[in-house]
Write a protein that holds these residues in place. Structure first.
Motif, mmCIF file in Angstrom:
data_model
loop_
_atom_site.group_PDB
_atom_site.id
_atom_site.type_symbol
_atom_site.label_atom_id
_atom_site.label_comp_id
_atom_site.label_asym_id
_atom_site.label_seq_id
_atom_site.Cartn_x
_atom_site.Cartn_y
_atom_site.Cartn_z
ATOM 1 N N VAL A 1 0.841 -1.149 -0.029
ATOM 2 C CA VAL A 1 0.148 -0.105 0.078
ATOM 3 C C VAL A 1 0.817 1.309 0.155
ATOM 4 N N ASP A 2 0.270 2.294 -0.586
ATOM 5 C CA ASP A 2 1.254 3.461 -0.595
ATOM 6 C C ASP A 2 0.920 4.479 0.432
ATOM 7 N N ARG B 1 -2.044 -4.259 5.103
ATOM 8 C CA ARG B 1 -1.176 -4.845 4.102
ATOM 9 C C ARG B 1 0.015 -5.031 4.734
ATOM 10 N N LEU C 1 1.851 1.963 -7.560
ATOM 11 C CA LEU C 1 1.379 0.446 -7.472
ATOM 12 C C LEU C 1 0.344 -0.088 -8.487
ATOM 13 N N GLY D 1 -4.050 -0.399 -2.711
ATOM 14 C CA GLY D 1 -2.704 -1.095 -2.885
ATOM 15 C C GLY D 1 -2.634 -2.321 -3.831
#
Length: 142
Positions: free
Chosen positions: A48-49, A68, A77, A121
Motif C-alpha cells: 500500500v502507498d 497490508r 502500485l 494497494g
C-alpha cells in the motif's frame, strides 16, 4: 507488517523473509490462516502507498488499520499490475489491485471503503525470495 492469524493485530517488523509461493514468514497468509484463501495467485504479498494512508488518516483523524504487508512511498502500485518489480533483493510480480473489503471496513469502524477504492494497494506474488528490509526501494523490472 505481519499478523500471525486472521484478525490478529498486525505488527511492524524491521525485516521479513519473503518465501516464493507462500508469503512473508510469520504472516497469516504464509501460514495459511488468513481471512481469505492463501496460496492463490496474488495472496503472497500486499503493498500500500504511504501517501494514501497519510491522506486518509488525516481526513479520519485516526490511522488506518490497512492490513497490508508492505508500506511504500513513491511507487505507482496500480501501474505494477501484471509487471515484475523488486523490493530490495526480493523479486515480485504484481497480480491485481488490493481493493478494500467489508472486513477492512469493519476493522476501521467504517469510513475507509470508498476512499480506498482503486487506492487500496497491490496484491503480488513473490517470484524470487529473500529478506525485505524497512527502507528497501521498489524498482520496476523488465
Amino acid at each position: 507488517m505481519l499478523a500471525p492469524a486472521a484478525e490478529a493485530p498486525a505488527h511492524e517488523v524491521g525485516r521479513a523473509l519473503a518465501v516464493p509461493g507462500r508469503g512473508l514468514e510469520g504472516d497469516r497468509y504464509a501460514e495459511g490462516s488468513g481471512t481469505f484463501a492463501s496460496g492463490r495467485p496474488g495472496s503472497a504479498l500486499t503493498l500500500v502507498d504511504a501517501d494514501v494512508l497519510d491522506e486518509l488518516g488525516a481526513a479520519r483523524g485516526a490511522p488506518v488499520d490497512h492490513r497490508r504487508n508492505v508500506v511504500v512511498r513513491g511507487a505507482d502500485l496500480n501501474a505494477m499490475v501484471g509487471h515484475a518489480f523488486a523490493i530490495g533483493e526480493v523479486v515480485c510480480r504484481g497480480s491485481r489491485l488490493c481493493e478494500p473489503c467489508a472486513h477492512l471496513e469493519r476493522l476501521n469502524a467504517g469510513g475507509v471503503l470508498r476512499p480506498l477504492v482503486h487506492r487500496g494497494g497491490l496484491r503480488a506474488d513473490i517470484v524470487a525470495g529473500g529478506t525485505l528490509h524497512v527502507g528497501d526501494k521498489v524498482v520496476a523490472r523488465s
